[in-house]
Enzyme design. Structure first.
Site, PDB file in Angstrom:
ATOM      1  N   LYS A  22      -0.371 -13.803 -71.083  1.00 34.53           N
ATOM      2  CA  LYS A  22       0.190 -13.194 -72.293  1.00 34.53           C
ATOM      3  C   LYS A  22       0.701 -11.669 -72.207  1.00 34.53           C
ATOM      4  O   LYS A  22       1.313 -11.186 -73.260  1.00 34.53           O
ATOM      5  CB  LYS A  22      -0.758 -13.613 -72.865  1.00 34.53           C
ATOM      6  CG  LYS A  22      -1.192 -12.892 -74.594  1.00 34.53           C
ATOM      7  CD  LYS A  22      -1.637 -13.475 -75.609  1.00 34.53           C
ATOM      8  CE  LYS A  22      -3.131 -13.028 -75.690  1.00 34.53           C
ATOM      9  NZ  LYS A  22      -2.666 -10.823 -76.101  1.00 34.53           N
ATOM     10  N   ASN A  23      -0.511 -10.839 -71.742  1.00 35.58           N
ATOM     11  CA  ASN A  23      -0.001  -9.289 -72.098  1.00 35.58           C
ATOM     12  C   ASN A  23       0.770  -8.504 -71.771  1.00 35.58           C
ATOM     13  O   ASN A  23       0.518  -7.515 -71.884  1.00 35.58           O
ATOM     14  CB  ASN A  23      -1.856  -8.454 -72.329  1.00 35.58           C
ATOM     15  CG  ASN A  23      -2.604  -8.953 -73.567  1.00 35.58           C
ATOM     16  OD1 ASN A  23      -2.481  -9.475 -74.655  1.00 35.58           O
ATOM     17  ND2 ASN A  23      -3.904  -8.472 -72.901  1.00 35.58           N
ATOM     18  N   CYS A 117      -7.402  -6.632 -88.316  1.00 31.38           N
ATOM     19  CA  CYS A 117      -7.604  -8.233 -87.769  1.00 31.38           C
ATOM     20  C   CYS A 117      -8.689  -7.905 -87.748  1.00 31.38           C
ATOM     21  O   CYS A 117      -9.708  -7.675 -88.042  1.00 31.38           O
ATOM     22  CB  CYS A 117      -6.815  -7.653 -86.704  1.00 31.38           C
ATOM     23  SG  CYS A 117      -7.315  -7.567 -85.006  1.00 31.38           S
ATOM     24  N   ARG A 122      -7.945  -1.146 -86.116  1.00 29.26           N
ATOM     25  CA  ARG A 122      -7.194  -0.983 -84.993  1.00 29.26           C
ATOM     26  C   ARG A 122      -5.880  -0.272 -85.713  1.00 29.26           C
ATOM     27  O   ARG A 122      -4.812  -1.005 -85.457  1.00 29.26           O
ATOM     28  CB  ARG A 122      -6.598  -2.448 -84.656  1.00 29.26           C
ATOM     29  CG  ARG A 122      -7.792  -3.370 -83.676  1.00 29.26           C
ATOM     30  CD  ARG A 122      -7.127  -4.754 -83.488  1.00 29.26           C
ATOM     31  NE  ARG A 122      -6.320  -4.644 -82.002  1.00 29.26           N
ATOM     32  CZ  ARG A 122      -5.810  -5.886 -81.516  1.00 29.26           C
ATOM     33  NH1 ARG A 122      -6.399  -6.509 -81.740  1.00 29.26           N
ATOM     34  NH2 ARG A 122      -5.671  -5.834 -80.426  1.00 29.26           N
ATOM     35  N   ASP A 305     -11.996  -8.101 -72.978  1.00 25.16           N
ATOM     36  CA  ASP A 305     -10.943  -9.418 -73.682  1.00 25.16           C
ATOM     37  C   ASP A 305     -12.299 -10.551 -73.043  1.00 25.16           C
ATOM     38  O   ASP A 305     -11.842 -11.623 -72.361  1.00 25.16           O
ATOM     39  CB  ASP A 305     -10.072 -10.219 -72.886  1.00 25.16           C
ATOM     40  CG  ASP A 305      -8.557  -9.212 -74.114  1.00 25.16           C
ATOM     41  OD1 ASP A 305      -9.538  -8.724 -75.038  1.00 25.16           O
ATOM     42  OD2 ASP A 305      -7.960  -9.115 -73.849  1.00 25.16           O
ATOM     43  N   ARG A 397      -3.396 -19.299 -79.135  1.00 25.08           N
ATOM     44  CA  ARG A 397      -2.533 -18.246 -79.137  1.00 25.08           C
ATOM     45  C   ARG A 397      -2.783 -17.674 -77.967  1.00 25.08           C
ATOM     46  O   ARG A 397      -1.291 -16.552 -77.286  1.00 25.08           O
ATOM     47  CB  ARG A 397      -3.258 -17.146 -79.625  1.00 25.08           C
ATOM     48  CG  ARG A 397      -2.862 -17.018 -81.342  1.00 25.08           C
ATOM     49  CD  ARG A 397      -3.007 -15.758 -82.107  1.00 25.08           C
ATOM     50  NE  ARG A 397      -3.356 -14.687 -80.899  1.00 25.08           N
ATOM     51  CZ  ARG A 397      -4.082 -13.376 -81.039  1.00 25.08           C
ATOM     52  NH1 ARG A 397      -4.724 -13.291 -81.915  1.00 25.08           N
ATOM     53  NH2 ARG A 397      -3.262 -13.039 -79.884  1.00 25.08           N
TER      54      ARG A 397
END
Ligand code: UD1
Length: 417
Positions: A22-23, A117, A122, A305, A397
């Site tokens: 994803k990243n 968020c 951030r 993460d 997500r």
């Protein structure tokens, strides 16, 4: 409202295949704005975040054609709009990554300020400071950042913190700058190397990605390319934890073992057996979970993460563990949900003290963010009774087919309306 129901399951055993990262794909999709020509991308995970990025790119003028389940063609012959609105930026912070490519392509961009968020405020100050160093004017207007330049001019940029997003945005804006840019104290994540490889395959001249200093020599134009993104190291790490937690044995395919070394080291410390092969890892529980301490750090340190998944694992360890979160200021929301399942966790500032217990109890819990949601699914696998997880849009997500993949290795898990 759709939820995920997880019932206590036995040991998970079998094979699992990890999706593309994803990243990696999010910045690579943004970087496809850098050329008028077609880019063909493979190993695209079917994730909400990818859909939102594709919507944004379509708004900017991209023609996107899904060629099969995991591949797509994207071509941005003309940029028809240069604005990334708040509703998309607030859904996907990474959509801020279109700023660098828009500047590179048409010398202007208008992007909403991301706002707060779930895992902290951030800020984006490092992105903006870097842009200014490269001769970009930045103005703030009614919640938007308006950026423009006559010419992007290469320069030296020192990042106060090795931000992943800032490193990516600056690499993208600098690749067509006049002259040479050197980014110092940049992020070293594998996804940075993947983006550099993608841009270089388009004719870019980026050296040093994966080290603390990246050098970019601006080129006049980039061309189309065909590219396969790297496997998702966080998805892999999540399933590795599942094997140890449930006392099972999982063969996890499509993993680059070098990318998950910090996770492998911690799993060995807690007592698991991990065997690395070229493109896969085998994780086998040896029946115990030892306590250990964790400090999240920029790559190659332990990934933030994976912090939620390890907080869960250590909640069932023998003894007390200390987790220090140094990347995000407010990333312990999952602790409250784990407390509701009976865990013994004390939070003091950016430190969590986790006292291991023998069991957890299933109940209704809420996914507060993506990785928190993954940790709660894993918690449900070992908690007594039934765990019902709401707000699962967060999980979608970042984890494609997590329910189906876990079912295939023996988990008692299903969607419910
Ligand atoms: C990326 C990852 C995310 C991961 C994070 C850290 C993507 C799409 N997301 O997010 O999954 O958790 O890296 O590994 O790749 N910061 C500033 N000013 C800035 C930019 C960042 O202060 O201009 C701070 C942030 O608030 C945060 C820290 O730096 O505390 C790390 O942020 P950053 O590395 O930029 O993370 P992201 O790129 O947003």
């Amino acid at each position: 409202m759709e939820t995920i129901i997880v019932k206590k399951s036995g040991a998970l055993n079998g094979h699992l295949k990890v999706n593309g990262s994803k990243n990696s794909i999010l910045p690579i999709l943004a970087a496809s704005l850098l050329t008028r020509e077609k880019c063909t991308l493979h190993e695209i995970p079917d994730l909400e975040d990818v859909h939102v990025m594709c919507d944004l790119l379509s708004n900017l003028g991209a023609k996107i054609n899904k060629t099969n389940n995991n591949s797509l063609e994207i071509q941005v012959e003309n940029i028809i709009n240069y604005e990334a609105p708040y509703d998309l930026i607030s859904k996907l912070r990474a959509s801020f990554l279109v700023m660098g490519p828009l500047l590179s392509r048409i010398n202007k961009a208008k992007v909403s300020m991301p706002g707060g968020c779930a895992i902290g405020t951030r800020p984006i100050d490092l992105h903006l400071k870097g842009f200014k160093n490269l001769n970009v004017d930045i103005n703030f207007n009614r919640g938007y950042i308006q950026a423009q330049t006559e010419d992007i001019i290469g320069n030296n940029v020192y990042l106060d913190f090795p931000s992943v997003g800032a490193t990516e945005n600056l690499m993208m804006v600098a690749c067509t700058a006049k002259g040479k840019t050197i980014i110092e104290n940049c992020a070293e994540e594998p996804e940075i190397i993947d983006l550099a490889n993608f841009i270089n395959s388009m004719g870019g001249k980026i050296e040093g990605a994966g080290t603390k200093t990246i050098t970019i020599v601006g080129v006049d134009e980039l061309h189309g390319t065909e590219y396969t993104v790297i496997p998702d190291r966080i998805e892999a790490g999540t399933y590795m934890v599942a094997a140890v937690l449930t006392g099972g044995e999982l063969y996890i395919d499509n993993v680059i073992p070098a990318h998950v070394q910090p996770v492998i080291a911690k799993l060995r410390e807690v007592g698991a057996e991990v065997v690395e092969s070229r493109n896969s890892v085998m994780v086998r529980s040896k029946g115990m979970i030892n306590s250990t301490d964790i400090k999240t750090l920029p790559y190659p340190g332990f990934p933030t993460d994976m912090q939620a998944q390890f907080m869960l694992l250590l909640s069932l360890a023998n003894g007390t563990s200390v987790i220090n979160e140094t990347i995000f200021e407010n990333r312990f929301m999952h602790a409250n949900e784990l407390l509701r399942m009976g865990a013994n966790i004390k939070i003091e500032g950016n430190t969590a003290i986790v006292n291991g217990l023998n069991s957890l109890t299933g109940t209704k819990v809420k996914a507060t963010d993506l990785r928190a949601g993954a940790a709660l699914i894993l918690a449900g696998l070992v908690a007594d009774g039934e765990t019902e997880i709401s707000e699962i849009h967060h999980i979608k997500r970042g984890y494609a087919d997590i329910v189906e993949k876990l079912q295939a290795v023996g988990a008692n898990i299903a969607y419910s309306m």
